[in-house]
Scaffold this motif. Structure first.
Motif, PDB file in Angstrom:
ATOM      1  N   PHE A 160      25.093   6.792  44.775  1.00 52.33           N
ATOM      2  CA  PHE A 160      25.853   6.073  45.802  1.00 52.33           C
ATOM      3  C   PHE A 160      26.950   5.280  45.085  1.00 52.33           C
ATOM      4  O   PHE A 160      26.690   4.614  44.083  1.00 52.33           O
ATOM      5  N   TYR A 161      28.174   5.354  45.621  1.00 51.39           N
ATOM      6  CA  TYR A 161      29.282   4.773  44.877  1.00 51.39           C
ATOM      7  C   TYR A 161      30.362   4.227  45.807  1.00 51.39           C
ATOM      8  O   TYR A 161      30.440   4.557  46.992  1.00 51.39           O
ATOM      9  N   LEU A 162      31.210   3.382  45.240  1.00 54.88           N
ATOM     10  CA  LEU A 162      32.431   2.894  45.863  1.00 54.88           C
ATOM     11  C   LEU A 162      33.579   3.183  44.900  1.00 54.88           C
ATOM     12  O   LEU A 162      33.415   3.074  43.675  1.00 54.88           O
ATOM     13  N   PHE A 163      34.743   3.548  45.440  1.00 51.11           N
ATOM     14  CA  PHE A 163      35.889   3.923  44.624  1.00 51.11           C
ATOM     15  C   PHE A 163      37.054   3.009  44.977  1.00 51.11           C
ATOM     16  O   PHE A 163      37.363   2.814  46.156  1.00 51.11           O
ATOM     17  N   GLY A 164      37.676   2.406  43.978  1.00 43.59           N
ATOM     18  CA  GLY A 164      38.748   1.461  44.242  1.00 43.59           C
ATOM     19  C   GLY A 164      39.963   1.684  43.373  1.00 43.59           C
ATOM     20  O   GLY A 164      39.916   2.424  42.373  1.00 43.59           O
ATOM     21  N   TYR A 165      41.072   1.037  43.752  1.00 39.16           N
ATOM     22  CA  TYR A 165      42.302   1.125  42.973  1.00 39.16           C
ATOM     23  C   TYR A 165      42.994  -0.232  42.979  1.00 39.16           C
ATOM     24  O   TYR A 165      43.118  -0.878  44.019  1.00 39.16           O
ATOM     25  N   ALA A 166      43.443  -0.656  41.790  1.00 42.55           N
ATOM     26  CA  ALA A 166      44.182  -1.909  41.640  1.00 42.55           C
ATOM     27  C   ALA A 166      45.624  -1.577  41.289  1.00 42.55           C
ATOM     28  O   ALA A 166      45.910  -1.190  40.151  1.00 42.55           O
ATOM     29  N   PRO A 167      46.561  -1.677  42.242  1.00 41.58           N
ATOM     30  CA  PRO A 167      47.949  -1.276  41.988  1.00 41.58           C
ATOM     31  C   PRO A 167      48.618  -2.046  40.857  1.00 41.58           C
ATOM     32  O   PRO A 167      49.370  -1.479  40.074  1.00 41.58           O
ATOM     33  N   GLN A 168      48.356  -3.340  40.770  1.00 39.25           N
ATOM     34  CA  GLN A 168      49.048  -4.147  39.773  1.00 39.25           C
ATOM     35  C   GLN A 168      48.629  -3.783  38.354  1.00 39.25           C
ATOM     36  O   GLN A 168      49.437  -3.801  37.425  1.00 39.25           O
ATOM     37  N   GLN A 169      47.336  -3.425  38.171  1.00 33.01           N
ATOM     38  CA  GLN A 169      46.863  -3.002  36.854  1.00 33.01           C
ATOM     39  C   GLN A 169      46.964  -1.493  36.661  1.00 33.01           C
ATOM     40  O   GLN A 169      46.761  -0.995  35.561  1.00 33.01           O
ATOM     41  N   ARG A 170      47.251  -0.781  37.767  1.00 29.39           N
ATOM     42  CA  ARG A 170      47.291   0.681  37.742  1.00 29.39           C
ATOM     43  C   ARG A 170      45.994   1.263  37.200  1.00 29.39           C
ATOM     44  O   ARG A 170      45.991   2.183  36.391  1.00 29.39           O
ATOM     45  N   LYS A 171      44.892   0.691  37.645  1.00 27.27           N
ATOM     46  CA  LYS A 171      43.581   1.125  37.194  1.00 27.27           C
ATOM     47  C   LYS A 171      42.737   1.555  38.388  1.00 27.27           C
ATOM     48  O   LYS A 171      42.755   0.933  39.452  1.00 27.27           O
ATOM     49  N   TRP A 172      42.009   2.636  38.182  1.00 27.59           N
ATOM     50  CA  TRP A 172      41.026   3.092  39.149  1.00 27.59           C
ATOM     51  C   TRP A 172      39.674   2.522  38.737  1.00 27.59           C
ATOM     52  O   TRP A 172      39.400   2.345  37.556  1.00 27.59           O
ATOM     53  N   LEU A 173      38.852   2.249  39.745  1.00 24.20           N
ATOM     54  CA  LEU A 173      37.575   1.600  39.471  1.00 24.20           C
ATOM     55  C   LEU A 173      36.472   2.321  40.237  1.00 24.20           C
ATOM     56  O   LEU A 173      36.574   2.522  41.449  1.00 24.20           O
ATOM     57  N   LEU A 174      35.436   2.710  39.514  1.00 26.17           N
ATOM     58  CA  LEU A 174      34.318   3.423  40.123  1.00 26.17           C
ATOM     59  C   LEU A 174      33.044   2.597  39.953  1.00 26.17           C
ATOM     60  O   LEU A 174      32.635   2.293  38.827  1.00 26.17           O
ATOM     61  N   TYR A 175      32.445   2.199  41.072  1.00 29.48           N
ATOM     62  CA  TYR A 175      31.119   1.578  41.065  1.00 29.48           C
ATOM     63  C   TYR A 175      30.124   2.688  41.404  1.00 29.48           C
ATOM     64  O   TYR A 175      30.125   3.178  42.532  1.00 29.48           O
ATOM     65  N   HIS A 176      29.287   3.060  40.476  1.00 28.67           N
ATOM     66  CA  HIS A 176      28.431   4.218  40.711  1.00 28.67           C
ATOM     67  C   HIS A 176      26.956   3.871  40.490  1.00 28.67           C
ATOM     68  O   HIS A 176      26.620   2.848  39.908  1.00 28.67           O
ATOM     69  N   HIS A 177      26.098   4.759  40.981  1.00 28.64           N
ATOM     70  CA  HIS A 177      24.647   4.567  40.928  1.00 28.64           C
ATOM     71  C   HIS A 177      24.251   3.191  41.471  1.00 28.64           C
ATOM     72  O   HIS A 177      23.546   2.419  40.836  1.00 28.64           O
ATOM     73  N   ILE A 178      24.755   2.902  42.673  1.00 26.93           N
ATOM     74  CA  ILE A 178      24.421   1.639  43.334  1.00 26.93           C
ATOM     75  C   ILE A 178      23.013   1.735  43.912  1.00 26.93           C
ATOM     76  O   ILE A 178      22.681   2.696  44.607  1.00 26.93           O
ATOM     77  N   VAL A 179      22.194   0.757  43.606  1.00 25.98           N
ATOM     78  CA  VAL A 179      20.829   0.705  44.130  1.00 25.98           C
ATOM     79  C   VAL A 179      20.550  -0.714  44.604  1.00 25.98           C
ATOM     80  O   VAL A 179      21.325  -1.642  44.340  1.00 25.98           O
ATOM     81  N   THR A 180      19.447  -0.883  45.303  1.00 21.42           N
ATOM     82  CA  THR A 180      19.026  -2.220  45.716  1.00 21.42           C
ATOM     83  C   THR A 180      17.569  -2.423  45.318  1.00 21.42           C
ATOM     84  O   THR A 180      16.767  -1.482  45.318  1.00 21.42           O
ATOM     85  N   ILE A 181      17.247  -3.652  44.963  1.00 16.42           N
ATOM     86  CA  ILE A 181      15.904  -4.012  44.531  1.00 16.42           C
ATOM     87  C   ILE A 181      15.447  -5.206  45.351  1.00 16.42           C
ATOM     88  O   ILE A 181      16.167  -6.210  45.453  1.00 16.42           O
ATOM     89  N   ASP A 182      14.279  -5.096  45.935  1.00 11.06           N
ATOM     90  CA  ASP A 182      13.750  -6.180  46.755  1.00 11.06           C
ATOM     91  C   ASP A 182      13.734  -7.500  45.984  1.00 11.06           C
ATOM     92  O   ASP A 182      13.279  -7.566  44.837  1.00 11.06           O
ATOM     93  N   PHE A 183      14.237  -8.543  46.633  1.00 11.08           N
ATOM     94  CA  PHE A 183      14.257  -9.914  46.130  1.00 11.08           C
ATOM     95  C   PHE A 183      15.163 -10.103  44.913  1.00 11.08           C
ATOM     96  O   PHE A 183      15.154 -11.155  44.285  1.00 11.08           O
ATOM     97  N   LYS A 184      15.983  -9.079  44.562  1.00 12.43           N
ATOM     98  CA  LYS A 184      16.910  -9.229  43.447  1.00 12.43           C
ATOM     99  C   LYS A 184      18.346  -8.907  43.833  1.00 12.43           C
ATOM    100  O   LYS A 184      19.273  -9.398  43.212  1.00 12.43           O
ATOM    101  N   GLY A 185      18.553  -8.057  44.829  1.00 17.20           N
ATOM    102  CA  GLY A 185      19.893  -7.739  45.263  1.00 17.20           C
ATOM    103  C   GLY A 185      20.326  -6.332  44.883  1.00 17.20           C
ATOM    104  O   GLY A 185      19.499  -5.443  44.658  1.00 17.20           O
TER     105      GLY A 185
END
Length: 322
Positions: A160-185
């Motif tokens: 599970f992932y989110l994909f982002g782009y920062a125009p000012q830095q011209r950088k792409w950003l990938l948040y990947h392997h998103i998981v959740t853990i009870d009582f930790k976030g």
């Protein structure tokens, strides 16, 4: 423009917006609008022009152009601001052969309800939509809002992932392997990408190894967290404790299978512990909990994405603890 939209997704007529003080945006492009008109001109909404050349509209333009550049380098044909149906206008429509995909760059406020409506409109037109997020929607501090969760996407290679782009830095950003853990976030891995790296990764999706440095808390620790929250009168747990009392139970003495000892997909409206206790109080068999749990996911993610997630194996392991 006679109609605008509030941050909560409510549509507002210009003739009734005199008393409205909250920010308003265009229902189509989600850019800020302001109320205009006077004694001789009927009220109407007009787009707010960015000042100083640094407004969000300029950032939005830069994001769209970056998406188009990436698509062209991948041998796609690119068109901008393409009308889709009666209400939508695609930021970028990329086409190769008979395949067309909508890519939206979202850097302005957008409610989950509006996101669902726009996505469903594209799907009704036979188009897949990919969301690229501006910095406003980037996750922080082990917590994801309902807006961020609604943008969640899935690939077997990236989890599970989110994909982002920062125009000012011209950088792409990938948040990947998103998981959740009870009582930790929520937990994830972050990868910053230059344009060539993003191009290679999207053209030939590589398997990104998910880190397992995060670990769930044990049952004894979870019990301590629950006890501390009960002492602080956490309303959700206090209500659950009262429901337990009505059936001669307490949160301190419930079966061990109500505790989740592994990380799970970031799809659920409530934590695993609370969901399982409610399931127990409804006198439902644990063997069907996995089927029930998949229906708690966010509406934009089909149930088929869970086919690779070992939920049933984990469930069988949990049953041994009963």
């Amino acid at each position: 423009m006679k109609v605008a939209q509030t941050e909560s997704g409510e549509l507002v007529l210009a003739t009734a917006a005199v008393a409205k003080t909250q920010p308003l945006c265009c229902p189509n492009c989600q850019q800020p609008v302001m109320l205009k008109g006077g004694q001789r001109v009927a009220p109407y909404f007009a787009h707010v022009r960015p000042t100083g050349g640094t407004g969000e509209s300029q950032i939005h333009q830069l994001g769209k152009r970056a998406i188009g550049t990436l698509a062209i380098a991948s041998d796609y044909q690119v068109a901008y601001e393409v009308p889709i149906g009666q209400h939508q206008r695609a930021d970028v429509l990329v086409t190769r052969g008979t395949q067309s995909v909508v890519v939206e760059y979202q850097c302005s406020p957008l409610t989950p309800a509006c996101l669902a409506q726009r996505t469903n409109d594209y799907l009704a037109a036979g188009l897949t939509v990919i969301w690229v997020l501006g910095e406003r929607f980037w996750p922080k501090y082990r917590w994801l809002s309902q807006q961020q969760l609604a943008f969640m996407q899935y690939r077997p290679e990236w989890g599970f992932y989110l994909f982002g782009y920062a125009p000012q830095q011209r950088k792409w950003l990938l948040y990947h392997h998103i998981v959740t853990i009870d009582f930790k976030g929520y937990f994830w891995q972050t990868r910053y990408l230059t344009q060539p790296q993003a191009l290679r990764l999207m053209a030939q999706p590589a398997s990104l190894i998910g880190s397992h440095q995060w670990s769930p808390i044990g049952i004894a620790q979870q019990r301590q967290v629950i006890q501390n929250r009960l002492v602080r009168m956490d309303p959700q747990l206090v209500s659950l404790q009262q429901a337990c009392y009505q059936q001669g139970l307490t949160l301190q003495t419930i079966p061990r299978w109500c505790y989740c000892i592994d990380y799970v997909p970031p799809l659920f409206e409530t934590g695993q512990f609370i969901s399982r206790v409610r399931w127990l109080l409804d006198r439902q068999p644990i063997s069907t909990f996995a089927d029930y749990a998949t229906r708690l996911q966010q509406p934009l993610l089909p149930a088929t994405i869970l086919k690779d997630w070992p939920s049933y194996r984990l469930l069988k392991d949990q049953q041994k603890l009963i």
